[in-house]
Scaffold this motif. Structure first.
Motif, PDB file in Angstrom:
ATOM      1  N   SER A 157       0.835  -1.219   0.000  1.00 19.96           N
ATOM      2  CA  SER A 157       0.000   0.000   0.000  1.00 19.96           C
ATOM      3  C   SER A 157       0.862   1.258   0.000  1.00 19.96           C
ATOM      4  N   GLU A 158       2.033   1.193   0.658  1.00 22.38           N
ATOM      5  CA  GLU A 158       2.932   2.373   0.652  1.00 22.38           C
ATOM      6  C   GLU A 158       3.356   2.734  -0.770  1.00 22.38           C
ATOM      7  N   ARG A 159       3.350   1.745  -1.657  1.00 24.08           N
ATOM      8  CA  ARG A 159       3.759   2.011  -3.034  1.00 24.08           C
ATOM      9  C   ARG A 159       2.557   2.129  -3.973  1.00 24.08           C
ATOM     10  N   GLY A 160       1.382   2.296  -3.392  1.00 26.58           N
ATOM     11  CA  GLY A 160       0.165   2.507  -4.198  1.00 26.58           C
ATOM     12  C   GLY A 160      -0.291   1.250  -4.914  1.00 26.58           C
ATOM     13  N   ILE A 161       0.128   0.063  -4.404  1.00 27.03           N
ATOM     14  CA  ILE A 161      -0.266  -1.181  -5.077  1.00 27.03           C
ATOM     15  C   ILE A 161      -1.501  -1.745  -4.394  1.00 27.03           C
ATOM     16  N   ASN A 162      -2.541  -1.880  -5.188  1.00 27.97           N
ATOM     17  CA  ASN A 162      -3.841  -2.293  -4.692  1.00 27.97           C
ATOM     18  C   ASN A 162      -3.955  -3.819  -4.726  1.00 27.97           C
ATOM     19  N   ILE A 163      -4.262  -4.438  -3.596  1.00 25.21           N
ATOM     20  CA  ILE A 163      -4.384  -5.905  -3.566  1.00 25.21           C
ATOM     21  C   ILE A 163      -5.792  -6.294  -4.003  1.00 25.21           C
ATOM     22  N   GLU A 164      -5.871  -7.255  -4.935  1.00 24.04           N
ATOM     23  CA  GLU A 164      -7.189  -7.699  -5.397  1.00 24.04           C
ATOM     24  C   GLU A 164      -7.675  -8.871  -4.544  1.00 24.04           C
ATOM     25  N   SER A 165      -6.782  -9.834  -4.274  1.00 26.48           N
ATOM     26  CA  SER A 165      -7.174 -10.932  -3.388  1.00 26.48           C
ATOM     27  C   SER A 165      -5.935 -11.561  -2.746  1.00 26.48           C
ATOM     28  N   ILE A 166      -6.186 -12.236  -1.637  1.00 27.22           N
ATOM     29  CA  ILE A 166      -5.088 -12.900  -0.908  1.00 27.22           C
ATOM     30  C   ILE A 166      -5.520 -14.322  -0.594  1.00 27.22           C
ATOM     31  N   MET A 167      -4.588 -15.258  -0.753  1.00 27.20           N
ATOM     32  CA  MET A 167      -4.870 -16.642  -0.367  1.00 27.20           C
ATOM     33  C   MET A 167      -3.691 -17.093   0.508  1.00 27.20           C
ATOM     34  N   GLN A 168      -4.005 -17.535   1.707  1.00 32.37           N
ATOM     35  CA  GLN A 168      -2.922 -17.984   2.585  1.00 32.37           C
ATOM     36  C   GLN A 168      -3.101 -19.477   2.819  1.00 32.37           C
ATOM     37  N   LYS A 169      -2.028 -20.241   2.617  1.00 32.23           N
ATOM     38  CA  LYS A 169      -2.127 -21.701   2.756  1.00 32.23           C
ATOM     39  C   LYS A 169      -1.579 -22.120   4.121  1.00 32.23           C
ATOM     40  N   GLU A 170      -1.854 -23.386   4.439  1.00 36.37           N
ATOM     41  CA  GLU A 170      -1.298 -23.964   5.675  1.00 36.37           C
ATOM     42  C   GLU A 170       0.231 -23.936   5.611  1.00 36.37           C
ATOM     43  N   ALA A 171       0.871 -23.902   6.788  1.00 38.78           N
ATOM     44  CA  ALA A 171       2.339 -23.957   6.794  1.00 38.78           C
ATOM     45  C   ALA A 171       2.806 -25.267   6.140  1.00 38.78           C
ATOM     46  N   GLU A 172       3.869 -25.155   5.334  1.00 37.88           N
ATOM     47  CA  GLU A 172       4.418 -26.345   4.669  1.00 37.88           C
ATOM     48  C   GLU A 172       5.110 -27.212   5.724  1.00 37.88           C
ATOM     49  N   GLU A 173       4.896 -28.527   5.590  1.00 37.71           N
ATOM     50  CA  GLU A 173       5.464 -29.424   6.610  1.00 37.71           C
ATOM     51  C   GLU A 173       6.984 -29.391   6.648  1.00 37.71           C
ATOM     52  N   HIS A 174       7.620 -29.334   5.439  1.00 36.13           N
ATOM     53  CA  HIS A 174       9.082 -29.478   5.411  1.00 36.13           C
ATOM     54  C   HIS A 174       9.819 -28.262   5.962  1.00 36.13           C
ATOM     55  N   ASP A 175       9.238 -27.048   5.873  1.00 35.72           N
ATOM     56  CA  ASP A 175       9.986 -25.881   6.345  1.00 35.72           C
ATOM     57  C   ASP A 175       9.178 -24.986   7.300  1.00 35.72           C
ATOM     58  N   GLY A 176       7.906 -25.310   7.516  1.00 38.34           N
ATOM     59  CA  GLY A 176       7.083 -24.521   8.422  1.00 38.34           C
ATOM     60  C   GLY A 176       6.710 -23.149   7.876  1.00 38.34           C
ATOM     61  N   LEU A 177       7.037 -22.875   6.602  1.00 32.65           N
ATOM     62  CA  LEU A 177       6.735 -21.552   6.036  1.00 32.65           C
ATOM     63  C   LEU A 177       5.322 -21.529   5.455  1.00 32.65           C
ATOM     64  N   ILE A 178       4.716 -20.343   5.505  1.00 31.27           N
ATOM     65  CA  ILE A 178       3.358 -20.214   4.959  1.00 31.27           C
ATOM     66  C   ILE A 178       3.443 -19.619   3.557  1.00 31.27           C
ATOM     67  N   PRO A 179       2.919 -20.311   2.562  1.00 36.55           N
ATOM     68  CA  PRO A 179       2.832 -19.663   1.246  1.00 36.55           C
ATOM     69  C   PRO A 179       1.671 -18.666   1.249  1.00 36.55           C
ATOM     70  N   MET A 180       1.993 -17.424   0.884  1.00 36.23           N
ATOM     71  CA  MET A 180       0.987 -16.359   0.855  1.00 36.23           C
ATOM     72  C   MET A 180       0.863 -15.935  -0.608  1.00 36.23           C
ATOM     73  N   ILE A 181      -0.315 -16.086  -1.163  1.00 37.53           N
ATOM     74  CA  ILE A 181      -0.471 -15.780  -2.595  1.00 37.53           C
ATOM     75  C   ILE A 181      -1.354 -14.555  -2.743  1.00 37.53           C
ATOM     76  N   LEU A 182      -0.867 -13.568  -3.488  1.00 37.15           N
ATOM     77  CA  LEU A 182      -1.610 -12.320  -3.662  1.00 37.15           C
ATOM     78  C   LEU A 182      -1.828 -12.028  -5.139  1.00 37.15           C
ATOM     79  N   LEU A 183      -2.977 -11.458  -5.445  1.00 32.67           N
ATOM     80  CA  LEU A 183      -3.197 -10.896  -6.775  1.00 32.67           C
ATOM     81  C   LEU A 183      -3.327  -9.399  -6.606  1.00 32.67           C
ATOM     82  N   THR A 184      -2.641  -8.641  -7.460  1.00 40.20           N
ATOM     83  CA  THR A 184      -2.727  -7.178  -7.352  1.00 40.20           C
ATOM     84  C   THR A 184      -3.477  -6.598  -8.551  1.00 40.20           C
ATOM     85  N   HIS A 185      -3.867  -5.341  -8.415  1.00 39.59           N
ATOM     86  CA  HIS A 185      -4.387  -4.601  -9.563  1.00 39.59           C
ATOM     87  C   HIS A 185      -3.204  -4.193 -10.444  1.00 39.59           C
ATOM     88  N   ARG A 186      -3.502  -3.535 -11.551  1.00 42.89           N
ATOM     89  CA  ARG A 186      -2.446  -3.150 -12.491  1.00 42.89           C
ATOM     90  C   ARG A 186      -1.527  -2.091 -11.859  1.00 42.89           C
TER      91      ARG A 186
END
Ligand code: HSE
Length: 434
Positions: A373-402
């Protein structure tokens, strides 16, 4: 009337197909062209087992064809830029018309080739250079001549599309599918041209020239391949309602022309998102016509021959016409080409898919959102998945506007420097094509 004499240089996949189609459909072709078309000589390195050349004179020297005084039209099907360029320039200097399927040659040396062809009053036809059997050059150059073209977007590499389709539908490996594409004669001699987007960039360069009336500028095309795409991103894209395609996009904007080839998320319900296997499709949007879609086989023996032979028919019909009154090579009159610049990728605008690997800490999503948002980028949608078993990291998937690529570059740099973000942020451009 005596038949027009043609010399075929290169009897590989496309050359063999061209010979076979000319022979099989000779009568139908003569009815269309107004004269017969006879293959008077072939230059080949080795015989093509799929092609019975009968009593047609054969040589292993392409320049023997180019210098043969009997030949009216040289068909260049050897590929590459070096010998092919010499061959085509010599054919033009000898006053012969040329038909070529060589997108690399046209994209890189086309300006010089067309200038010489105009001086010598000969035609250089290149329908087969873009999207194999789809007559998209003719459609854009002639059928859409009323329009100001807004944008062109195409799946214009059959090999790449075949690989992406087989990987998505059958879970096959990249290398395995590439081998099959090579065996089927789809892939370039150097298959990195297919998978790194160079072949598609050659074709897009040609399409952009005839769509916008600009000189050929392959060196300014932005090219990104499909080799780093992961099945994870293909799956997340599907879950969001998108397909990933390797797309060539040329768009006319006030500031300049966008000319870019890269993996692209396209809404799954678009027709072009459902173009699979070796098939190609090109969307062209014009101010009068709206969106059009041209679909068909983008590679292969007879589909590509279909375009080569159509060019031969065109050449035969036009060879007795006044050279000044022929359809211009690049659709626009040569003295009316525009100097509207091709934009660097940083100045291009697109929506984005981002995949961020984050530590499972409170507040990380808020940090990501604030960087954008500080750079004027508008988020269209966000999808957050469960933490991955092998590394405990959460994949966060975002779609932005143009947003401008430059702003996205800055945002990605800032995201990657967040303490809770691990590794590189995956970025894939998104086009809605509406
Ligand atoms: N290698 C190209 C493709 C051949 O796969 O589309 C047709 O230009």
């Amino acid at each position: 009337m005596k038949p027009v004499k043609v010399g075929i240089c290169g009897l590989g996949t496309v050359g063999g197909g061209t010979f076979n189609v000319l022979k099989r459909n000779a009568e139908e072709i003569a009815r269309r062209a107004g004269r017969g078309i006879e293959v008077a000589q072939i230059a080949q390195r080795r015989p093509n087992p799929k092609c019975d050349t009968g009593i047609t004179p054969i040589t292993d020297d392409v320049f023997a064809v180019v210098d043969n005084p009997e030949i009216d039209v040289v068909v260049e099907l050897i590929g590459g830029y070096t010998v092919a360029r010499e061959l085509v320039m010599r054919a033009i200097n000898n006053g012969k018309h040329v038909v070529t399927a060589n997108k690399a040659l046209i994209a890189v040396h086309g300006n010089e080739i067309f200038a010489r062809a105009r001086e010598k009053g000969v035609i250089v036809a290149f329908e087969a250079s873009v999207a194999g059997g789809i007559p998209v050059i003719k459609a854009v150059r002639e059928g859409l001549a009323a329009n100001r073209i807004n944008w062109v977007a195409g799946i214009i590499n059959g090999t790449g599309n075949f690989i992406l389709t087989e990987m998505r539908e059958k879970g096959r490996t990249f290398e395995d599918v590439l081998k099959e594409a090579q065996a089927l004669g789809y892939a370039e001699a150097d298959p990195t041209f297919d998978v790194e987007g160079i072949d598609a960039a050659h074709k897009l360069t040609i399409l952009a020239s005839i769509a916008f009336g600009i000189p050929l500028q392959f060196d300014k095309a932005y090219t990104e391949g499909i080799t780093t795409l992961t099945t994870a991103d293909v799956g997340y894209a599907e879950a969001l309602g998108y397909r990933i395609k390797h797309l060539g996009v040329a768009r006319s904007t006030e500031k300049g022309i966008e000319l870019r080839v890269h993996p692209t998320l396209i809404p799954a319900d678009r027709l072009i998102a459902n173009v699979n296997g070796v098939m190609n499709a090109v969307m062209v949007n014009g101010d009068a016509v709206g969106s059009t879609l041209f679909y068909g086989a983008g590679a292969g023996m007879e589909p590509t021959a279909s375009s080569v032979v159509a060019d031969l028919v065109d050449v035969v019909r036009a060879m007795t016409s006044d050279p000044e009154n022929r359809v211009p090579h690049l659709a626009f009159q040569p003295d009316a080409l525009s100097d509207h610049p091709v934009l660097p990728i940083e100045a291009c605008e697109s929506a984005y898919y981002l995949r961020i690997q984050a530590k499972d800490h409170p507040g990380v999503l808020a940090q990501v959102a604030s960087v954008l948002s500080e750079r004027g980028i508008n988020i269209e949608s966000i999808m957050q998945k469960e933490a991955e078993e092998h590394d405990g990291l959460i994949p966060m998937i975002l779609l932005t506007h143009r947003v401008h690529e430059q702003h996205m570059n800055e945002a990605i740099k800032a995201l990657e420097s967040l303490e809770d973000v691990v590794g590189a942020v995956v970025r894939i451009r998104v086009e809605h094509l509406n």
